[in-house]
Design an enzyme around this catalytic site. Structure first.
Site, mmCIF file in Angstrom:
data_model
loop_
_atom_site.group_PDB
_atom_site.id
_atom_site.type_symbol
_atom_site.label_atom_id
_atom_site.label_comp_id
_atom_site.label_asym_id
_atom_site.label_seq_id
_atom_site.Cartn_x
_atom_site.Cartn_y
_atom_site.Cartn_z
ATOM 1 N N ALA A 20 38.597 136.224 95.844
ATOM 2 C CA ALA A 20 37.459 135.338 96.113
ATOM 3 C C ALA A 20 37.356 135.123 97.606
ATOM 4 O O ALA A 20 38.364 135.095 98.310
ATOM 5 C CB ALA A 20 37.622 134.012 95.389
ATOM 6 N N LYS A 75 46.265 132.082 99.379
ATOM 7 C CA LYS A 75 45.013 131.484 99.833
ATOM 8 C C LYS A 75 45.116 131.253 101.336
ATOM 9 O O LYS A 75 45.961 130.491 101.794
ATOM 10 C CB LYS A 75 44.759 130.162 99.100
ATOM 11 C CG LYS A 75 43.420 129.508 99.441
ATOM 12 C CD LYS A 75 43.196 128.259 98.588
ATOM 13 C CE LYS A 75 41.853 127.607 98.890
ATOM 14 N NZ LYS A 75 41.620 126.408 98.052
ATOM 15 N N ASP A 130 36.726 119.952 88.762
ATOM 16 C CA ASP A 130 35.883 121.150 88.660
ATOM 17 C C ASP A 130 36.424 122.105 87.599
ATOM 18 O O ASP A 130 36.765 123.259 87.905
ATOM 19 C CB ASP A 130 35.821 121.841 90.029
ATOM 20 C CG ASP A 130 34.695 122.874 90.111
ATOM 21 O OD1 ASP A 130 33.740 122.770 89.327
ATOM 22 O OD2 ASP A 130 34.774 123.787 90.962
#
Length: 695
Positions: free
Chosen positions: A284, A305, A436
């Protein structure tokens, strides 16, 4: 370095090249070094294969290597004459191939350039010199092959130089402001900040569409701002919330060299000292960070990340502009009818700064591990704390599948119930929840549901949690009047004079009836609470923003549980969980230590009431000259007796409630409600006797 080389016998020098212009500069430097010491020069080129050697294309690779070797031989003779030796290898790892060649030829000095070397597995571009210096057993010289600033270099090299050497310039706020103003004018947003008081919903819808288009054109940072705002229906009208929820951040992935640069700066060591390999294709690419799969040297599969190098500067720049904007135009009446600019800026600043600090996300992950400890079908990835920083997170790779693809079976049914119940616990008990939980952030692996991406979490205060508990009980019992009262208590609008309470209660009742009359698959508490929030907004009593975020998360997670188990009744899950929760709380309240503590607190408060009354009437020492003709001790005795009776009454009421709740539960032994009933009867009898004695 010169002194070290003068004191060392240098007979064999090796240099690596990929025949790029910059690498050949390193070869010439090595040739001068070899000539100075009258040493042999070994020039090594590693051809990285494009096809496996066992395939039919293996011969093609050998042919390509032979051609490269012929060219290398000619070049080596040009720069080193008879003392030069050309060596060509086929290997997927150029760095280790050069190190092995140096050991095989007993090299004294190994030379490598710092620009233009081929990378490891297409990802570690420009990092071969670091790996050679850490693995070679001889002296290694890394030659600076960057061209002078005024030299003519190819555009690709100049682009790389700009990333490595040129420090970032201070953001040009004036140019950015001009660009923002131009985009707003282009999309006709000036009417939004003008004096138009049009209440028409279609006009607000048109303005919302224009705002979304403008934010997308202004780039990833503004898109991120819009996405953050889409979670705050208390700050923006519903038309804007719906449009901003559609925002997409079109962010190009970071260059491989940028990823390496950030990771090595955070780790403090070369990337390859920690990782065995990394997937060059990102999982991503977001506005703030980028995610890659990787394998540690230990063999563990992880996800990395990495924060974008310029994300903090870009966000700080745009936040500074928004702050100026909020100060200049935020007080306009027409704008305030649409947006609370001061609250918007405060929320954006807090949210984005929290996302920029990965240590907070790590803390969220660890806190959620504790919250979900009681659920064997729910989990979160483990974090490698020693490899993580404020700009880098290394965590366990969840090698699963989307939850909707989970195989049928009892594990799937159990996971669905636990997922929904865990959200009641997260919101009502712990006051901390994953904000989320869309399908991309829920994965099925090892018969569990794993939560991913903890960049967005929500918090609910203690008072609001108590109100939420009462709200769920009202929904469970279908009591619209009580639900209305609880909602008004939440919004601090119980005594609001301009609120039409009857109409408000009627609309709340209609929403409740709509969902309770729905089919089992459509019984969704999350959407119900979202509609209640919309009703509250229409009546000018918006629910707290933390509740708005919680209802949105609950709506998302309920859609997920409906896919896992369409037969799951959310009201049944809520009711049984509330029953267990109330029994647990009553058990704590009836604990002898708790009762003793509460009685002492009540006694102290009663004494303070007495003292306050004595101060008021002036009978305390040093008080006023007012003479009061009554005995304070009698008043104190009255308060003490009243407090005792009140405490007994509360315990009796709790026992009655416990008896009723446990009697309706199928998982509680029969003797428990009977015991509660007996206790309630004895306490009630005691109160009656006490009252009769006091007459």
């Amino acid at each position: 370095m010169k002194n070290h080389l003068k004191n060392t016998a240098i007979r064999r020098v090796m240099v690596g090249t990929d025949r790029s212009e910059s690498a050949d500069q390193a070869v010439r430097w090595a040739a001068e070094l070899a000539d100075r010491y009258d040493a042999e020069l070994f020039v090594v080129e590693v051809v990285v294969p494009q096809y496996p050697h066992a395939t039919e294309f293996g011969q093609v690779e050998r042919t390509r290597a032979a051609l490269a070797n012929d060219n290398l031989v000619q070049f080596t003779r040009q720069v080193a004459g008879e003392r030069g030796h050309a060596m060509t290898f086929i290997d997927v790892d150029p760095a280790l191939a050069i190190v092995r060649a140096a050991a095989q030829e007993a090299i004294d000095v190994l030379v490598v350039g710092n620009l233009g070397m081929a990378g490891r597995k297409e990802f570690l571009l420009g990092n071969v010199p670091n790996r050679i210096s850490h693995n070679a057993h001889c002296t290694v010289v890394i030659v600076n092959t960057f061209p002078p600033a005024d030299a003519s270099v190819p555009n690709s090299v100049r682009a790389r130089l700009s990333k490595v050497e040129v420090p970032p310039f201070e953001p040009r706020l004036v140019a950015r402001v001009t660009h923002i103003a131009a985009v707003m004018a282009k999309h006709g947003l000036t009417e939004l900040f003008g004096q138009s008081n049009e209440p028409d919903m279609s006009i607000r819808r048109r303005q919302a569409k224009r705002l979304r288009a403008a934010l997308e054109e202004l780039g990833p940072i503004f898109s991120k701002l819009g996405q953050v705002l889409s979670t705050r229906p208390d700050l923006l009208p519903v038309e804007y919330i719906e449009e901003l929820a559609l925002l997409q951040s079109h962010v190009p992935p970071m260059a491989e060299s940028e990823v390496v640069q950030v990771a090595e700066r955070e780790l403090g060591v070369p990337w390859e000292d920690v990782f065995k390999s990394i997937d060059p294709k990102p999982l991503a690419a977001g506005t703030i960070a980028q995610v890659h799969r990787a394998i540690l040297e230990s063999g563990d599969r992880v996800v990395v990340k990495v924060q974008r190098p310029n994300s903090r500067d870009d966000i700080e720049q745009d936040l500074a502009l928004l702050e100026v904007f909020a100060e200049k135009v935020g007080k306009r009446p027409a704008l305030n009818q649409v947006i609370d600019m001061e609250a918007v800026f405060k929320h954006l600043s807090t949210s984005l700064h929290r996302e920029l600090d990965f240590l907070q996300e790590i803390g969220n992950i660890e806190r959620m591990q504790a919250v979900l400890a009681d659920y064997d079908r729910l989990a979160v990835p483990s974090v490698y704390r020693d490899l993580s920083t404020s700009r880098l997170i290394v965590m366990e790779e969840i090698q699963g599948i989307p939850i909707k693809q989970a195989p049928a079976g009892p594990e799937r049914i159990q996971a669905a119930r636990q997922l929904l119940e865990s959200y009641y616990k997260q919101i009502i008990v712990d006051g901390f929840f994953h904000a989320d939980p869309h399908p991309g952030n829920l994965m099925w692996w090892k018969d569990r549901i794993y939560f991913l991406d903890f960049g967005m979490v929500g918090a609910v205060g203690a008072d609001l949690r108590e109100h939420l508990l009462l709200m769920l009980m009202a929904l469970w019992q279908e009591d619209a009047e009580f639900l209305t009262d609880v909602t008004l208590m939440m919004t601090s609008a119980v005594n609001s004079s301009d609120l039409d309470v009857a109409r408000f209660q009627s609309e709340i009742g209609e929403v409740m009836a709509k969902y309770r009359a729905a089919s089992l698959a459509e019984m969704q508490i999350g959407p119900l609470m979202q509609e209640m929030s919309a009703v509250s907004l229409r009546h000018g009593v918006p629910l707290p923003h933390s509740l708005a975020l919680a209802t949105k998360a609950l709506a998302q997670v309920q859609l997920a549980t409906a896919e896992l188990d369409p037969a799951l009744d959310p009201y049944d899950v809520a009711g049984k969980y509330l029953t267990r929760l109330m029994i647990k709380r009553m058990g704590v309240a009836l604990n002898p230590k708790t009762l003793l503590f509460q009685s002492q607190k009540f006694k102290l408060r009663a004494l303070r009431i007495v003292e306050a009354i004595e101060h008021l009437v002036g009978v305390r020492p040093g008080g006023s000259k007012l003479v009061v003709n009554f005995r304070a001790n009698s008043l104190e005795d009255i308060v003490r007796h009243t407090g005792r009776r009140l405490m007994l009454g509360l315990i009796a009421a709790a026992s009655v409630l416990s008896s009723g709740l446990t009697a309706t539960s199928a998982v509680v032994a029969e003797w428990i409600p009977i015991t509660f009933g007996v206790v309630a009867s004895l306490l009630t009898l005691g109160i009656i006797i006490d009252l009769m004695r006091g007459r």
